[in-house]
Write an enzyme that holds these catalytic residues in place. Sequence first.
Site, mmCIF file in Angstrom:
data_model
loop_
_atom_site.group_PDB
_atom_site.id
_atom_site.type_symbol
_atom_site.label_atom_id
_atom_site.label_comp_id
_atom_site.label_asym_id
_atom_site.label_seq_id
_atom_site.Cartn_x
_atom_site.Cartn_y
_atom_site.Cartn_z
ATOM 1 N N LYS A 115 0.825 -1.211 0.000
ATOM 2 C CA LYS A 115 0.000 0.000 0.000
ATOM 3 C C LYS A 115 0.857 1.258 0.000
ATOM 4 O O LYS A 115 0.498 2.261 -0.610
ATOM 5 C CB LYS A 115 -0.951 0.007 1.204
ATOM 6 C CG LYS A 115 -2.095 -0.982 1.047
ATOM 7 C CD LYS A 115 -3.186 -0.732 2.081
ATOM 8 C CE LYS A 115 -4.310 -1.739 1.923
ATOM 9 N NZ LYS A 115 -5.312 -1.629 2.979
ATOM 10 N N LYS A 197 -6.696 -12.556 -8.545
ATOM 11 C CA LYS A 197 -7.970 -12.594 -7.833
ATOM 12 C C LYS A 197 -8.908 -11.503 -8.378
ATOM 13 O O LYS A 197 -8.441 -10.426 -8.718
ATOM 14 C CB LYS A 197 -7.686 -12.322 -6.342
ATOM 15 C CG LYS A 197 -8.627 -13.011 -5.383
ATOM 16 C CD LYS A 197 -8.143 -12.836 -3.950
ATOM 17 C CE LYS A 197 -9.125 -12.004 -3.169
ATOM 18 N NZ LYS A 197 -8.802 -11.870 -1.760
ATOM 19 N N LYS A 200 -11.778 -5.562 -6.224
ATOM 20 C CA LYS A 200 -12.546 -4.337 -6.372
ATOM 21 C C LYS A 200 -11.677 -3.176 -6.830
ATOM 22 O O LYS A 200 -12.173 -2.148 -7.247
ATOM 23 C CB LYS A 200 -13.312 -3.992 -5.081
ATOM 24 C CG LYS A 200 -12.515 -4.016 -3.804
ATOM 25 C CD LYS A 200 -13.447 -3.857 -2.596
ATOM 26 C CE LYS A 200 -12.661 -3.948 -1.295
ATOM 27 N NZ LYS A 200 -13.475 -3.789 -0.112
#
Length: 334
Positions: A115, A197, A200
């Site tokens: 992040k 995966k 979102k």
Amino acid sequence: MIGDKKVLFSGMQATGNLTLGNYLGALKNWVSLSDEYECFYSVVDMHSITIRQDPATLRKRARALLTLYIAAGLDPEKNCIYYQSHVSGHAELAWILNCFTYMGELNRMTQFKDKAAKHADNINAGLFTYPVLMAADILLYQADVVPVGIDQMQHLELTRDLAQRFNGIYGDVFTIPEAYIGKVGAKIMSLQDPSKKMSKSDENPNGSIYLMDDPDTIRRKCKRAVTDSLGEFRYSDEQPGLHNLIDIFCACTNRTPEDVVAEFSGSGYGQFKEAVGEAVVSVLDPLQKRVAELEKDKSYIDSVIKNNAEKANYYAQKTLRKVQKKVGFPEKIR
Ligand code: TRP
């Protein structure tokens, strides 16, 4: 334990649009757990602000997520569905746990590194101590089990280490939580890149089916899903695109891959993709209708928010009082 039930805690962030992967992989399976466990499902809005958010959007999405929990079938009388920010104990326990967490431990967290790289202009201390807040979430309710994805396992390990460290110093205060390994949900991959995966935060919107996509969009995305040029209808790791579509189909219809392969072995991929589209629509369309119904009932949702925050707060305070006493905070005068 609450009564004779073990405690289960999990949380989701209301950032980004939830995908079919979130639903089939997590939410759908949570519904069956409330008989066996005392369940707490938090909308973790405090975690969300580690990345800059537009306030109105965050507020809207948090409410949408809470509503979705209910629409998915989580009964708010049986499951404690609440906003993390409505229970101040999360922040209070997080502070105390911060003082028991080593910089080195947080430096090893791979999600922080990811992040931080992604948001290089805002590497704030909250992003760094995010796993400590997550530990506080879990330990505040003395959770026995935590259903988490593989990407959160490192944070759960840290939670266990912190709980053990604290207990080692002060005696038995925290329950040591375990990862919930039960009937694991389907792992849904991107429709455009089946090695990734379904996410979102995918930049390619065709890779993910969002829970609020309309039927035509769902059908179109399924039709465009990446498969292969082998032209053989098999459930095999060598055909990851088709494998993923079969997984989606099975999760939506509660059928087995063998059964599906038998039915479609004579059909082309195109025909199967259409069937997948219909299967997804048949799951998401009723879900969206329930969400719309619930959204109309503002006072009902408000009452869930209020009552469950009170319930969460009750259990949170119990733990917090114990912890505060252990570390030496003076008793409150009542
Ligand atoms: N960090 C989790 C995620 O991004 C969300 C989360 C916050 C959570 N607190 C939690 C999950 C406690 C399980 C338990 O997916």
